[in-house]
Motif scaffolding. Structure first.
Motif: not given
Length: 181
Positions: A82-83, A113, A109-110, A106, A80
């Motif tokens: 996260t950064e 990012t 957000q990925e 979901e 996934a």
């Protein structure tokens, strides 16, 4: 406020209604077409580039990782996002999963990012078999990548400095053919 007994407030001015003239609306229906495969990239096309691969839980991420290395790039595979760190490109395969929960909301957000992290390109692969969400569903359940193409179209408009694309693939064909490996 400021009203006295026996007085009435001044009438508010009425804005005239604007009439927009135009012709009859035109209905536009997307049509599926077959196109030729992309040309093979030059050896070293990814030299010095870092590619973040969001895995699908299968073996496609490993195959793409191998191909990135053959082209001179540095792959990094994650479950996934996260950064994005110093990644130049992101290949998002998570929407190819065939089981589990739907990808959205979901994945929003990925994707966000990735785009706010400054990547130069984002490719999102979905499993619609080349129909980009316009497929005839034979069962009653929604596809897991439902809505992903709309999100990617919007992201492409909102981030014109990045190459943002959705790639719809048919997972029933061999992975070797599918990703031109």
């Amino acid at each position: 406020f400021g009203e006295r007994e026996g007085t009435t407030p001044a009438p508010k001015p009425v804005k005239p209604v604007e009439t927009v003239l135009g012709g009859r609306p035109i209905r536009q229906v997307p049509a599926l077409v077959t196109i030729d495969a992309c040309p093979r990239p030059e050896p070293g096309a990814l030299t010095g580039r870092k590619v973040l691969i969001v895995d699908d839980g299968g073996d496609i991420g490993l195959e793409i990782s191998d191909r990135v290395e053959k082209l001179g790039g540095t792959p990094h595979t994650v479950e996934a996002v996260t950064e994005v760190g110093d990644a130049d490109y992101v290949i998002y395969l998570s929407a190819l999963r065939s089981d589990g929960e739907p990808t959205l909301p979901e994945a929003y957000q990925e994707i966000r990012t990735c785009l706010t992290g400054g990547v130069k390109g984002l490719i999102v692969a979905t499993a619609g078999g080349g129909t980009f969400g316009y497929r005839d569903l034979h069962d009653e359940r929604e596809p897991l990548d439902f809505g992903m193409h709309g999100l990617i179209r919007t992201a492409a408009l909102e981030y014109p400095g990045a190459l943002v694309r959705a790639v719809d693939v048919n997972l029933k064909s061999t992975r070797y053919q599918q990703f031109n490996l």
